[in-house]
Write a protein that holds these residues in place. Structure first.
Motif, PDB file in Angstrom:
ATOM      1  N   ASN A  76       0.813  -1.222   0.000  1.00  0.00           N
ATOM      2  CA  ASN A  76       0.000   0.000   0.000  1.00  0.00           C
ATOM      3  C   ASN A  76       0.842   1.264   0.000  1.00  0.00           C
ATOM      4  OD1 ASN A  76      -2.349  -1.504   0.034  1.00  0.00           O
ATOM      5  ND2 ASN A  76      -2.312  -1.667   2.252  1.00  0.00           N
ATOM      6  N   TYR A  77       2.132   1.121  -0.202  1.00  0.00           N
ATOM      7  CA  TYR A  77       3.025   2.273  -0.223  1.00  0.00           C
ATOM      8  C   TYR A  77       4.201   1.944  -1.131  1.00  0.00           C
ATOM      9  CZ  TYR A  77       4.823  -0.817   3.387  1.00  0.00           C
ATOM     10  OH  TYR A  77       5.237  -1.916   4.083  1.00  0.00           O
ATOM     11  N   PRO A  78       4.896   2.952  -1.626  1.00  0.00           N
ATOM     12  CA  PRO A  78       6.009   2.700  -2.547  1.00  0.00           C
ATOM     13  C   PRO A  78       7.168   1.984  -1.857  1.00  0.00           C
ATOM     14  CG  PRO A  78       5.273   4.971  -2.690  1.00  0.00           C
ATOM     15  CD  PRO A  78       4.600   4.371  -1.493  1.00  0.00           C
ATOM     16  N   VAL A  79       7.634   0.915  -2.444  1.00  0.00           N
ATOM     17  CA  VAL A  79       8.819   0.194  -1.990  1.00  0.00           C
ATOM     18  C   VAL A  79       9.663  -0.152  -3.219  1.00  0.00           C
ATOM     19  CG1 VAL A  79       7.741  -0.794   0.063  1.00  0.00           C
ATOM     20  CG2 VAL A  79       7.664  -2.060  -2.071  1.00  0.00           C
ATOM     21  N   VAL A  80      10.943  -0.360  -3.014  1.00  0.00           N
ATOM     22  CA  VAL A  80      11.840  -0.706  -4.110  1.00  0.00           C
ATOM     23  C   VAL A  80      11.817  -2.205  -4.372  1.00  0.00           C
ATOM     24  CG1 VAL A  80      14.266  -0.702  -4.838  1.00  0.00           C
ATOM     25  CG2 VAL A  80      13.306   1.271  -3.679  1.00  0.00           C
ATOM     26  N   MET A  81      11.722  -2.986  -3.276  1.00  0.00           N
ATOM     27  CA  MET A  81      11.674  -4.435  -3.401  1.00  0.00           C
ATOM     28  C   MET A  81      10.911  -5.004  -2.221  1.00  0.00           C
ATOM     29  SD  MET A  81      15.490  -5.544  -2.255  1.00  0.00           S
ATOM     30  CE  MET A  81      15.032  -7.167  -1.727  1.00  0.00           C
ATOM     31  N   SER A  82      10.501  -6.267  -2.356  1.00  0.00           N
ATOM     32  CA  SER A  82       9.723  -6.882  -1.293  1.00  0.00           C
ATOM     33  C   SER A  82       9.784  -8.397  -1.426  1.00  0.00           C
ATOM     34  CB  SER A  82       8.264  -6.428  -1.392  1.00  0.00           C
ATOM     35  OG  SER A  82       7.502  -6.950  -0.332  1.00  0.00           O
ATOM     36  N   PHE A  83       9.539  -9.073  -0.306  1.00  0.00           N
ATOM     37  CA  PHE A  83       9.371 -10.523  -0.339  1.00  0.00           C
ATOM     38  C   PHE A  83       7.873 -10.775  -0.414  1.00  0.00           C
ATOM     39  CE2 PHE A  83       8.800 -14.740   1.576  1.00  0.00           C
ATOM     40  CZ  PHE A  83       9.617 -15.456   0.725  1.00  0.00           C
ATOM     41  N   MET A  84       7.464 -11.505  -1.428  1.00  0.00           N
ATOM     42  CA  MET A  84       6.053 -11.749  -1.662  1.00  0.00           C
ATOM     43  C   MET A  84       5.735 -13.224  -1.476  1.00  0.00           C
ATOM     44  SD  MET A  84       5.222  -8.676  -2.427  1.00  0.00           S
ATOM     45  CE  MET A  84       3.578  -8.777  -3.066  1.00  0.00           C
ATOM     46  N   GLY A  85       4.556 -13.496  -0.943  1.00  0.00           N
ATOM     47  CA  GLY A  85       4.101 -14.870  -0.790  1.00  0.00           C
ATOM     48  C   GLY A  85       3.783 -15.484  -2.138  1.00  0.00           C
ATOM     49  N   GLU A  86       3.548 -16.753  -2.142  1.00  0.00           N
ATOM     50  CA  GLU A  86       3.254 -17.451  -3.396  1.00  0.00           C
ATOM     51  C   GLU A  86       1.980 -16.951  -4.061  1.00  0.00           C
ATOM     52  OE1 GLU A  86       3.349 -21.495  -1.954  1.00  0.00           O
ATOM     53  OE2 GLU A  86       5.294 -21.758  -2.912  1.00  0.00           O
ATOM     54  N   ASP A  87       1.027 -16.466  -3.266  1.00  0.00           N
ATOM     55  CA  ASP A  87      -0.242 -15.993  -3.812  1.00  0.00           C
ATOM     56  C   ASP A  87      -0.235 -14.505  -4.136  1.00  0.00           C
ATOM     57  OD1 ASP A  87      -1.232 -18.558  -3.530  1.00  0.00           O
ATOM     58  OD2 ASP A  87      -2.001 -18.159  -1.521  1.00  0.00           O
ATOM     59  N   GLY A  88       0.890 -13.823  -3.918  1.00  0.00           N
ATOM     60  CA  GLY A  88       0.976 -12.426  -4.283  1.00  0.00           C
ATOM     61  C   GLY A  88       1.175 -11.451  -3.148  1.00  0.00           C
ATOM     62  N   PRO A  89       0.393 -11.532  -2.047  1.00  0.00           N
ATOM     63  CA  PRO A  89       0.573 -10.512  -1.023  1.00  0.00           C
ATOM     64  C   PRO A  89       1.927 -10.639  -0.332  1.00  0.00           C
ATOM     65  CG  PRO A  89      -1.133 -12.063  -0.364  1.00  0.00           C
ATOM     66  CD  PRO A  89      -0.660 -12.459  -1.729  1.00  0.00           C
ATOM     67  N   SER A  90       2.347  -9.548   0.298  1.00  0.00           N
ATOM     68  CA  SER A  90       3.620  -9.584   0.998  1.00  0.00           C
ATOM     69  C   SER A  90       3.585 -10.658   2.073  1.00  0.00           C
ATOM     70  CB  SER A  90       3.928  -8.222   1.610  1.00  0.00           C
ATOM     71  OG  SER A  90       2.936  -7.862   2.542  1.00  0.00           O
ATOM     72  N   ALA A  91       4.746 -11.211   2.380  1.00  0.00           N
ATOM     73  CA  ALA A  91       4.854 -12.302   3.341  1.00  0.00           C
ATOM     74  C   ALA A  91       6.135 -12.116   4.141  1.00  0.00           C
ATOM     75  CB  ALA A  91       4.877 -13.637   2.603  1.00  0.00           C
ATOM     76  N   SER A  92       6.277 -12.886   5.176  1.00  0.00           N
ATOM     77  CA  SER A  92       7.491 -12.832   5.994  1.00  0.00           C
ATOM     78  C   SER A  92       8.594 -13.648   5.344  1.00  0.00           C
ATOM     79  CB  SER A  92       7.214 -13.392   7.386  1.00  0.00           C
ATOM     80  OG  SER A  92       6.286 -12.600   8.064  1.00  0.00           O
ATOM     81  N   ASN A  93       9.747 -13.031   5.214  1.00  0.00           N
ATOM     82  CA  ASN A  93      10.884 -13.775   4.689  1.00  0.00           C
ATOM     83  C   ASN A  93      11.598 -14.466   5.838  1.00  0.00           C
ATOM     84  OD1 ASN A  93      13.482 -12.325   5.512  1.00  0.00           O
ATOM     85  ND2 ASN A  93      12.225 -10.631   4.764  1.00  0.00           N
ATOM     86  N   GLY A  94      12.480 -15.381   5.518  1.00  0.00           N
ATOM     87  CA  GLY A  94      13.175 -16.164   6.530  1.00  0.00           C
ATOM     88  C   GLY A  94      14.628 -15.785   6.700  1.00  0.00           C
ATOM     89  N   ILE A  95      15.017 -14.615   6.225  1.00  0.00           N
ATOM     90  CA  ILE A  95      16.396 -14.161   6.322  1.00  0.00           C
ATOM     91  C   ILE A  95      16.457 -13.052   7.366  1.00  0.00           C
ATOM     92  CG2 ILE A  95      18.350 -13.190   5.046  1.00  0.00           C
ATOM     93  CD1 ILE A  95      17.043 -14.266   2.485  1.00  0.00           C
ATOM     94  N   SER A  96      17.474 -13.071   8.198  1.00  0.00           N
ATOM     95  CA  SER A  96      17.583 -12.049   9.245  1.00  0.00           C
ATOM     96  C   SER A  96      17.682 -10.654   8.620  1.00  0.00           C
ATOM     97  CB  SER A  96      18.803 -12.303  10.130  1.00  0.00           C
ATOM     98  OG  SER A  96      20.002 -11.972   9.460  1.00  0.00           O
ATOM     99  N   SER A  97      17.157  -9.670   9.323  1.00  0.00           N
ATOM    100  CA  SER A  97      17.202  -8.296   8.815  1.00  0.00           C
ATOM    101  C   SER A  97      18.650  -7.815   8.678  1.00  0.00           C
ATOM    102  CB  SER A  97      16.395  -7.352   9.711  1.00  0.00           C
ATOM    103  OG  SER A  97      16.864  -7.409  11.033  1.00  0.00           O
ATOM    104  N   ASP A  98      19.547  -8.286   9.534  1.00  0.00           N
ATOM    105  CA  ASP A  98      20.960  -7.920   9.406  1.00  0.00           C
ATOM    106  C   ASP A  98      21.543  -8.441   8.099  1.00  0.00           C
ATOM    107  OD1 ASP A  98      21.017  -6.564  11.826  1.00  0.00           O
ATOM    108  OD2 ASP A  98      21.797  -8.277  12.948  1.00  0.00           O
ATOM    109  N   SER A  99      21.197  -9.679   7.740  1.00  0.00           N
ATOM    110  CA  SER A  99      21.692 -10.253   6.486  1.00  0.00           C
ATOM    111  C   SER A  99      21.112  -9.531   5.282  1.00  0.00           C
ATOM    112  CB  SER A  99      21.358 -11.748   6.403  1.00  0.00           C
ATOM    113  OG  SER A  99      22.058 -12.460   7.384  1.00  0.00           O
ATOM    114  N   VAL A 100      19.816  -9.225   5.332  1.00  0.00           N
ATOM    115  CA  VAL A 100      19.181  -8.497   4.230  1.00  0.00           C
ATOM    116  C   VAL A 100      19.840  -7.133   4.067  1.00  0.00           C
ATOM    117  CG1 VAL A 100      17.047  -7.428   3.396  1.00  0.00           C
ATOM    118  CG2 VAL A 100      16.974  -9.705   4.416  1.00  0.00           C
ATOM    119  N   SER A 101      20.033  -6.412   5.165  1.00  0.00           N
ATOM    120  CA  SER A 101      20.630  -5.072   5.063  1.00  0.00           C
ATOM    121  C   SER A 101      22.075  -5.147   4.572  1.00  0.00           C
ATOM    122  CB  SER A 101      20.535  -4.316   6.385  1.00  0.00           C
ATOM    123  OG  SER A 101      21.265  -4.954   7.387  1.00  0.00           O
TER     124      SER A 101
END
Length: 72
Positions: free
Chosen positions: A39-64
């Motif tokens: 519902n807001y502008p983002v550059v990238m996202s982890f999306m669930g299989e059905d389309g909506p955003s979902a929780s990823n399984g990678i630590s936020s430190d690793s992602v950053s």
């Protein structure tokens, strides 16, 4: 326009991802357009299989850490 470092970061995240879903990059970024399901502008996202955003399984430190390499 394609951002090669960001695409490389998303490929790296996808290879590491233990959860079901996919990392995706926005095609057009504006105040009125973003990744479907966000519902807001983002550059990238982890999306669930059905389309909506979902929780990823990678630590936020690793992602950053991975993303920081794309924005050097």
């Amino acid at each position: 326009m394609v951002n090669q470092p960001l695409e490389k970061a998303v490929e790296h995240l996808a290879a590491m991802e233990p959860n079901r879903g996919r990392w995706t990059i926005v095609c057009e970024l504006s105040p009125f357009a973003s990744i479907p399901g966000r519902n807001y502008p983002v550059v990238m996202s982890f999306m669930g299989e059905d389309g909506p955003s979902a929780s990823n399984g990678i630590s936020s430190d690793s992602v950053s850490e991975i993303l920081s390499e794309a924005f050097v």
